[in-house]
Design a protein around this motif. Structure first.
Motif, PDB file in Angstrom:
ATOM      1  N   LEU A 195     -19.070  28.486   2.339  1.00 56.23           N
ATOM      2  CA  LEU A 195     -20.063  27.897   3.232  1.00 56.23           C
ATOM      3  C   LEU A 195     -21.396  27.748   2.503  1.00 56.23           C
ATOM      4  N   LEU A 196     -22.089  26.641   2.769  1.00 54.67           N
ATOM      5  CA  LEU A 196     -23.391  26.419   2.156  1.00 54.67           C
ATOM      6  C   LEU A 196     -24.446  27.278   2.855  1.00 54.67           C
ATOM      7  N   THR A 197     -25.313  27.883   2.063  1.00 51.57           N
ATOM      8  CA  THR A 197     -26.332  28.773   2.635  1.00 51.57           C
ATOM      9  C   THR A 197     -27.581  28.013   3.077  1.00 51.57           C
ATOM     10  N   GLY A 198     -27.776  26.797   2.554  1.00 56.88           N
ATOM     11  CA  GLY A 198     -29.006  26.057   2.829  1.00 56.88           C
ATOM     12  C   GLY A 198     -30.097  26.393   1.837  1.00 56.88           C
ATOM     13  N   GLU A 199     -29.809  27.295   0.895  1.00 57.89           N
ATOM     14  CA  GLU A 199     -30.768  27.643  -0.145  1.00 57.89           C
ATOM     15  C   GLU A 199     -30.445  26.859  -1.416  1.00 57.89           C
ATOM     16  N   LEU A 200     -31.474  26.556  -2.171  1.00 57.83           N
ATOM     17  CA  LEU A 200     -31.283  25.797  -3.399  1.00 57.83           C
ATOM     18  C   LEU A 200     -30.621  26.638  -4.469  1.00 57.83           C
ATOM     19  N   GLU A 201     -29.778  25.986  -5.262  1.00 58.25           N
ATOM     20  CA  GLU A 201     -29.226  26.587  -6.471  1.00 58.25           C
ATOM     21  C   GLU A 201     -30.034  26.009  -7.627  1.00 58.25           C
ATOM     22  N   GLY A 202     -31.020  26.763  -8.076  1.00 54.38           N
ATOM     23  CA  GLY A 202     -31.943  26.223  -9.067  1.00 54.38           C
ATOM     24  C   GLY A 202     -33.107  25.539  -8.373  1.00 54.38           C
ATOM     25  N   HIS A 203     -33.522  24.403  -8.903  1.00 56.68           N
ATOM     26  CA  HIS A 203     -34.684  23.686  -8.382  1.00 56.68           C
ATOM     27  C   HIS A 203     -34.274  22.326  -7.819  1.00 56.68           C
ATOM     28  N   VAL A 204     -35.158  21.766  -6.983  1.00 58.98           N
ATOM     29  CA  VAL A 204     -34.984  20.366  -6.598  1.00 58.98           C
ATOM     30  C   VAL A 204     -35.037  19.539  -7.876  1.00 58.98           C
ATOM     31  N   LEU A 205     -34.083  18.642  -8.043  1.00 58.21           N
ATOM     32  CA  LEU A 205     -33.994  17.853  -9.275  1.00 58.21           C
ATOM     33  C   LEU A 205     -35.030  16.732  -9.203  1.00 58.21           C
ATOM     34  N   HIS A 206     -36.226  17.050  -9.678  1.00 58.94           N
ATOM     35  CA  HIS A 206     -37.358  16.152  -9.491  1.00 58.94           C
ATOM     36  C   HIS A 206     -38.358  16.368 -10.617  1.00 58.94           C
ATOM     37  N   GLY A 207     -39.053  15.317 -11.014  1.00 56.01           N
ATOM     38  CA  GLY A 207     -40.096  15.441 -12.024  1.00 56.01           C
ATOM     39  C   GLY A 207     -39.552  15.950 -13.351  1.00 56.01           C
ATOM     40  N   PRO A 208     -40.243  16.920 -13.972  1.00 54.53           N
ATOM     41  CA  PRO A 208     -39.814  17.435 -15.278  1.00 54.53           C
ATOM     42  C   PRO A 208     -38.396  18.010 -15.271  1.00 54.53           C
ATOM     43  N   GLU A 209     -37.933  18.480 -14.099  1.00 54.42           N
ATOM     44  CA  GLU A 209     -36.585  19.034 -14.015  1.00 54.42           C
ATOM     45  C   GLU A 209     -35.524  17.995 -14.381  1.00 54.42           C
ATOM     46  N   LYS A 210     -35.780  16.737 -14.046  1.00 48.32           N
ATOM     47  CA  LYS A 210     -34.832  15.677 -14.411  1.00 48.32           C
ATOM     48  C   LYS A 210     -34.727  15.545 -15.927  1.00 48.32           C
ATOM     49  N   ALA A 211     -35.842  15.603 -16.610  1.00 49.62           N
ATOM     50  CA  ALA A 211     -35.826  15.493 -18.065  1.00 49.62           C
ATOM     51  C   ALA A 211     -35.044  16.643 -18.679  1.00 49.62           C
ATOM     52  N   THR A 212     -35.214  17.835 -18.126  1.00 51.67           N
ATOM     53  CA  THR A 212     -34.499  19.013 -18.635  1.00 51.67           C
ATOM     54  C   THR A 212     -32.996  18.847 -18.477  1.00 51.67           C
TER      55      THR A 212
END
Length: 254
Positions: free
Chosen positions: A155-172
């Motif tokens: 079951l999904l907890t509704g919590e993120l696994e890591g970060h929202v894939l946005h901004g610098p996170e996309k480059a990483t």
């Protein structure tokens, strides 16, 4: 960290990264997710009204970091307590009814141009992974990198696994994928409409501003990046550039 599940590939791989919202499709995919969740009784009127406002603002004036993050986080919260299979079925429903009619044909055609060159084509988006994966599968793309939600006991907890894939996170994450598949980022491509994706666009050797917001348009002009308007002429020029400049990749016979 965002798990990269691509299989090992030869060292001549080329990857084309495509943003989703307002690049591959018109509007915000998280809004359609919330709307379907409302239809199924997962969220109430207050939630859908909030998402409707985010969608209207996103289409009218472009992406705003604070509003976008609030919308993404709320979209992920509402999936808590539901099985992954339920969410995949929900994503398949919104693809057929809401996403497919709002796809930009010019950007989809460009993605297929990259596939024809033997490139891997990956969606890279703040949209939940289970939605992005359905879009990629339906369009015949290589795969999708999206925001992941933690799961426990199926079951999904509704919590993120890591970060929202946005901004610098996309480059990483794009860098991690390129290393995984054996691609040289200097040979790779990225397409986005948003100035928030400047780190991603800057990470690759070939960057294209598609349907760009004002800030990205200015940055692209300053840097000499290609700007692709969403029309037939823009698509024609972008295709010519891919055919002329993109490295062709032969698939292994193994």
């Amino acid at each position: 960290m965002h798990e990269v599940t691509a299989p090992p590939s030869s060292h001549n791989a080329v990857v084309a990264f495509f943003d989703v919202d307002n690049t591959l499709m018109r509007g915000a995919s998280a809004y359609y997710l919330s709307k379907e969740a409302w239809r199924r009784g997962i969220v109430g009127w207050r939630d859908i009204a909030r998402f409707a406002w985010h969608q209207f603002r996103f289409v009218a004036v472009g992406e705003n970091h604070k509003h976008m993050m609030n919308a993404r986080e709320r979209a992920l919260e509402i999936v808590g307590g539901h099985s992954m299979q339920t969410l995949i079925e929900l994503a398949e429903t919104i693809y057929e009814r809401d996403i497919l009619p709002n796809l930009w044909p010019e950007t989809v055609d460009l993605a297929k141009e990259h596939l024809a060159k033997g490139h891997e084509v990956w969606l890279i988006t703040a949209t939940p992974q289970f939605v992005a994966q359905v879009i990629a599968e339906r369009l015949g793309l290589t795969g999708a990198l999206g925001t992941r939600v933690r799961a426990e006991d199926g079951l999904l907890t509704g919590e993120l696994e890591g970060h929202v894939l946005h901004g610098p996170e996309k480059a990483t994450v794009a860098t991690e994928l390129a290393e995984r598949v054996g691609a040289d980022l200097a040979e790779c491509w990225a397409y986005s409409d948003s100035s928030n994706d400047i780190p991603l666009l800057s990470a690759v050797g070939n960057r294209v501003a598609v349907n760009a917001d004002v800030k990205l348009t200015h940055h692209a002009q300053t840097m000499g990046w290609q700007i692709m308007p969403l029309n037939r002429a823009g698509l024609k020029e972008a295709r010519k550039r891919v055919k002329r400049q993109a490295k062709s990749v032969r698939k292994s016979s193994r």
